[in-house]
Design an enzyme around this catalytic site. Structure first.
Site, PDB file in Angstrom:
ATOM      1  N   GLU A  99       0.836  -1.209   0.000  1.00 36.77           N
ATOM      2  CA  GLU A  99       0.000   0.000   0.000  1.00 36.77           C
ATOM      3  C   GLU A  99       0.871   1.260   0.000  1.00 36.77           C
ATOM      4  O   GLU A  99       0.549   2.243  -0.661  1.00 36.77           O
ATOM      5  CB  GLU A  99      -0.943   0.014   1.215  1.00 36.77           C
ATOM      6  CG  GLU A  99      -1.940  -1.143   1.259  1.00 36.77           C
ATOM      7  CD  GLU A  99      -3.080  -1.007   0.269  1.00 36.77           C
ATOM      8  OE1 GLU A  99      -3.112  -0.034  -0.507  1.00 36.77           O
ATOM      9  OE2 GLU A  99      -3.949  -1.913   0.252  1.00 36.77           O
TER      10      GLU A  99
ATOM     11  N   ASP B 252      -4.876  -9.988  -7.753  1.00 38.25           N
ATOM     12  CA  ASP B 252      -5.125  -9.049  -8.857  1.00 38.25           C
ATOM     13  C   ASP B 252      -3.925  -8.360  -9.511  1.00 38.25           C
ATOM     14  O   ASP B 252      -3.529  -8.688 -10.628  1.00 38.25           O
ATOM     15  CB  ASP B 252      -6.171  -8.013  -8.427  1.00 38.25           C
ATOM     16  CG  ASP B 252      -5.975  -7.495  -6.991  1.00 38.25           C
ATOM     17  OD1 ASP B 252      -4.868  -7.644  -6.458  1.00 38.25           O
ATOM     18  OD2 ASP B 252      -6.937  -6.947  -6.422  1.00 38.25           O
TER      19      ASP B 252
ATOM     20  N   GLU C  44     -19.937  -5.770  -3.893  1.00 40.22           N
ATOM     21  CA  GLU C  44     -18.560  -6.193  -3.633  1.00 40.22           C
ATOM     22  C   GLU C  44     -18.346  -7.663  -4.051  1.00 40.22           C
ATOM     23  O   GLU C  44     -17.371  -7.980  -4.709  1.00 40.22           O
ATOM     24  CB  GLU C  44     -18.308  -5.990  -2.125  1.00 40.22           C
ATOM     25  CG  GLU C  44     -16.936  -6.320  -1.620  1.00 40.22           C
ATOM     26  CD  GLU C  44     -15.891  -5.262  -1.899  1.00 40.22           C
ATOM     27  OE1 GLU C  44     -16.164  -4.277  -2.603  1.00 40.22           O
ATOM     28  OE2 GLU C  44     -14.758  -5.442  -1.436  1.00 40.22           O
TER      29      GLU C  44
ATOM     30  N   THR D 182      -1.504   0.343 -10.245  1.00 38.18           N
ATOM     31  CA  THR D 182      -2.775  -0.212  -9.787  1.00 38.18           C
ATOM     32  C   THR D 182      -3.568   0.793  -8.959  1.00 38.18           C
ATOM     33  O   THR D 182      -4.725   0.557  -8.633  1.00 38.18           O
ATOM     34  CB  THR D 182      -2.552  -1.528  -9.016  1.00 38.18           C
ATOM     35  OG1 THR D 182      -3.804  -2.181  -8.839  1.00 38.18           O
ATOM     36  CG2 THR D 182      -1.923  -1.284  -7.656  1.00 38.18           C
TER      37      THR D 182
END
Ligand SMILES: *[C@@H]1O[C@H](CO)[C@@H](O)[C@H](O)[C@H]1NC(C)=O
Ligand SMILES: *[C@@H]1O[C@H](CO)[C@@H](O)[C@H](O)[C@H]1NC(C)=O
Ligand SMILES: *[C@@H]1O[C@H](CO)[C@@H](O)[C@H](O)[C@H]1NC(C)=O
Length: 604
Positions: free
Chosen positions: A187, A326, A441, A596
Site C-alpha cells: 500500500e 489481482d 462487492e 494499480t
C-alpha cells in the site's frame, strides 16, 4: 517498605532511565512529528494533546545488512522494439455529442471538488476523510495518503492552484518516521511512491521535490527488502530494521499481489533517478515468480498466498485474478510497456497466465437474455489436482477486462479483445441488475459448464440458487422450484444471480477503470454512455455532506452509508470517470502506463 530499600529502588530506576535515554540518543535523533497545520483556519479540528516524540531515521544513510553481491541493471538499450499502438485511431463525435461529453466531464470534476473540499477542510494531512461524520482516519502510515494519492488527479483535472498547495504540503511530509509501527509495504508503494512519481512525471519534472520525496519513500521501502533472500517483508516493522540488530526474514505467509506488484513503482524510480538498486530489488522478485510459474498447483497461475521466506509457491490451492492476487497479473503487461518492450519475460509470463485463466477461471454465467458474457471466478485445486470453480464475481476482478484489452494490443492478440469485451459486459451486467445500478462487492451466479449451451431457463437458475442455500433453508417438503422462488424473493435476487454475498459498494474503481481502457482501445462511444450510467448511479447513492461514502447494500436503495472513503476514490475512481470524458490525448495509453492506484508513469 524500608526507607533505604525505597531509595535504592528509586536510584536504580533513575539510572536505568538515564542509560536507556543515552543509549537511544546514540543511535537515533528524537524529533517531533510533522506539523499538522490545518488547511483552513476556520476548521474545527480537535485540539489533541501533543503526541509523544517519535523515533526518526534517515533512510538514505541506512546500510543494508544483506546487500546483494551483484546488481541487475535497468534495461536501457536504445534499440528497443517499436511497440504496437494501444489506443484506437478514430474517436469520432458530432458537435452535439462533444457538448454532452463536456457536461459530463464537468459533473465528474464537481464531484471531485466536493470530495476534495471535504478532505482539505476536515482531514488535511491525514490519510482519509470520514465522509459521514467529517472526522478523519490514519491507516496508511499517517503521511496523508489522500493528499499524495490525489496529486495527479488535481493535475489532470487542471486544478493547478490546488495542486501547488498540495505539493507544498507534500514537501513537509516526514517519511523518516511513521504514525504506525507496522507498515503495509504494498500500500505504501502503490499510494505514496506511485502518487509522487506520477505527479512528478505529469508535471514534466517542474516540481523536483516530488522526486526527492519519492526517493525518500523508495529508500525507506528498500529496508523492507533487506532480507537474506531479498524477498520482501510485506507487513514491515520499520523500527526493527532501523534500530535493532535482529535479523529480519521475508514473509512466510504473504499475499501474492503484495509481493508481485512492486515492479512498476520501483522501475519508474530507477528510470528517473538512474539508481539500478531500485530495479534490481523488484527484478529479483519477478525472477522467482517466473521460476515458480510452472510448479504451482495450477501451473500458469500463482496461488493467493505465498511463502516467500522459503520460496514455496505450491502450498496454497486457491487461484483467482481477484482480491489478494489481482495486481500481480495486472503488472505483467504494464511492466513490459514501462520497460519499452525490452524484457520479454513479462510477455511470456502474462501469456501463460492468461491462457490458464481462460481455461480455469473465466466462465459464462446464465443470463436472462442469453448475453454471451464472461465472469472471472475463483478456482480451488483439490488434493488430487482437480479444479473446482467457485462462480464468484468480485468488484475487484473487474480490472481484468482492461488488462486483457491492454494485453491484446501490446502483444498483438486481436482475439483477446473479444474476451475483454465479454468480461467487461459481465461487470456492466452486475451494475445494471442491482436496484441502485451499482455492482456489489461480491456475488455469485450460475455458471454454464459448456459456454455453447447456456440458454436461459428458470429451472437452471433455480438449480443454481438451491446449490448455494441448500443447507440454510429447511423447507424439506417444498419442491426445489418452490424453495428457490422463496429464496429469490427473500434475498431480492435479480434474475441470474444466485447469491449477493457482500452487497456493499466501497467506492471502488475497477469497473470504471476497465470501461475507460475499453473506450480508449476501441474508440467506441457506447462505453462513455456506460460510464455515465455508472457515474450517475454512484454519485447519487454515495454523496454525503462532506464527500462521498461507501454504501451498505447496492440492491436496496437507501440502505445506509459507511463512514469510509479510501484514498482511491479521488485517486482512481473519479480520475477514471474524468478520463473517460476527457480528450483521448489526455494520459494517452500510447505514452503512459497506470499503476494499480491509477498513477500514470511515462513509458520508457
Ligand atoms: C539524510 O542524509 C543525507 C546524507 O547524509 C543528507 O544529505 C540528507 O539531507 C539527510 N536527510 C534528512 C531528511 O535529514
Ligand atoms: C512453463 O510452461 C509454459 C507452457 O507450457 C512454457 O511455455 C514455458 O516455457 C515454461 N516455463 C518454464 C520456466 O519452464
Ligand atoms: C445443456 O445443459 C443442460 C444443463 O446443464 C443439460 O441438461 C443438457 O443436456 C445440455 N444440452 C446439450 C445439448 O449438451
Amino acid at each position: 517498605m524500608n526507607i533505604l530499600l525505597r531509595r535504592w529502588l528509586l536510584l536504580c530506576l533513575v539510572s536505568l532511565t538515564l542509560i536507556y535515554f543515552l543509549s537511544s540518543l546514540s543511535q537515533l535523533t528524537l524529533s517531533r512529528p510533522p506539523s499538522r497545520a490545518p488547511y483552513n483556519l476556520d476548521t474545527d479540528l480537535p485540539s489533541d494533546s501533543p503526541p509523544p516524540p517519535k523515533k526518526h531515521v534517515n533512510w538514505s544513510t541506512y546500510s543494508p545488512r544483506n546487500a546483494p553481491t551483484s546488481t541487475i541493471p535497468l534495461p536501457r538499450s536504445t534499440h528497443a522494439p517499436s511497440l504496437p499502438k494501444i489506443q484506437a485511431r478514430i474517436f469520432a463525435e458530432t458537435q452535439e455529442q462533444g457538448l454532452e461529453r463536456l457536461e459530463r466531464l464537468q459533473a465528474v470534476k464537481d464531484a471531485f471538488t466536493h470530495s476534495w473540499r471535504g478532505y482539505t477542510r476536515h482531514a488535511w494531512l491525514h490519510d482519509e476523510l470520514k465522509p459521514v461524520t467529517g472526522e478523519y482516519r490514519d491507516v496508511f502510515g499517517g503521511w496523508g495518503a489522500t493528499l499524495v494519492d490525489s496529486l495527479d488527479t488535481l493535475w489532470i483535472m487542471g486544478l493547478e492552484r490546488e495542486f501547488k498547495v498540495a505539493v507544498e504540503a507534500v514537501a513537509g511530509i516526514d517519511f523518516g518516521t511513521a504514525g504506525e509501527d507496522v507498515l503495509n509495504v504494498f500500500e505504501t508503494t502503490i499510494r505514496y511512491l506511485g502518487g509522487l512519481l506520477a505527479a512528478y512525471d505529469l508535471s514534466g519534472g517542474r516540481f523536483p521535490v516530488l522526486l526527492e520525496k519519492a526517493r525518500e519513500v523508495g529508500g525507506m521501502l528498500m529496508g523492507a527488502l533487506d532480507t537474506p533472500n531479498h524477498m520482501p517483508v510485506t507487513r514491515w516493522d520499520w523500527q526493527l530494521s532501523a534500530f535493532s540488530e535482529t535479523e529480519m526474514e521475508a514473509s512466510n505467509h504473504a499475499i501474492a499481489s503484495e509481493v508481485g506488484s512492486l515492479t512498476l513503482e520501483f522501475t519508474r524510480l530507477a528510470q528517473l533517478t538512474g539508481e539500478d538498486r531500485f530495479y534490481d530489488a523488484v527484478q529479483r522478485i519477478t525472477d522467482e515468480f517466473e521460476r515458480a510459474q510452472n510448479g504451482t498447483r495450477l501451473p500458469g497461475l500463482w496461488p493467493m498466498m505465498l511463502n516467500v521466506r522459503r520460496l514455496m509457491f505450491h502450498t496454497d490451492n486457491t487461484f483467482t485474478l481477484g482480491g489478494m492476487s489481482d495486481s500481480l497479473y495486472e503488472y505483467l503487461p504494464k511492466q513490459y510497456l514501462l520497460l519499452g518492450g525490452r524484457v520479454e519475460q513479462y510477455q511470456s509470463m502474462y501469456t501463460y497466465a492468461l491462457e490458464t485463466a481462460k481455461k480455469y477461471l473465466f466462465f459464462r454465467p446464465l443470463h436472462p437474455e442469453n448475453a454471451d458474457i464472461l465472469i472471472s471466478g475463483t478456482t480451488k485445486m483439490n488434493g488430487v489436482g482437480n479444479p473446482h470453480l467457485d462462480p464468484q464475481g468480485q468488484h475487484l476482478t473487474c480490472f481484468v477486462a482492461g488488462m486483457v484489452a491492454l494485453g491484446a494490443k501490446a502483444f498483438e492478440q486481436p482475439d483477446d479483445l473479444a474476451v475483454a469485451e465479454k468480461l467487461m459486459h459481465g461487470c456492466i451486467w452486475a451494475y445494471d441488475a442491482m436496484a441502485t445500478g451499482i455492482m456489489p462487492e461480491l456475488f455469485r451466479s450460475a455458471p454454464c459448464e459448456d459456454a455453447n449451451n447456456c440458454t436461459w431457463s428458470d429451472e437452471r437458475w433455480y438449480d443454481g440458487v438451491n446449490a448455494f442455500y441448500k443447507h440454510q433453508e429447511g423447507e424439506k417438503d417444498a419442491s426445489p422450484a418452490a424453495r428457490a422462488r422463496r429464496l429469490i424473493e427473500l434475498n431480492k435476487l435479480p434474475k441470474g444471480f444466485t447469491e449477493i454475498t457482500d452487497g456493499r459498494y466501497l467506492l471502488r474503481p475497477e469497473a470504471i477503470e476497465s470501461v475507460w481502457v475499453m473506450y480508449r482501445v476501441t474508440g467506441d462511444r457506447k462505453y462513455q454512455d456506460v460510464a455515465w450510467r455508472m457515474f450517475t448511479a454512484i454519485s447519487e447513492a454515495t454523496k454525503t455532506k462532506f464527500g462521498h461514502a461507501g454504501i451498505q447494500n447496492v440492491n436496496d436503495v437507501g440502505s445506509g452509508t459507511i463512514d469510509v472513503c479510501e484514498s482511491f476514490w479521488t485517486a482512481e475512481t473519479l480520475k477514471y470517470f474524468y478520463l473517460v470524458f476527457a480528450d483521448e490525448g489526455v494520459v494517452s495509453l500510447d505514452e503512459w502506463v497506470l499503476n494499480t492506484e491509477a498513477h500514470p508513469f511515462k513509458r520508457g
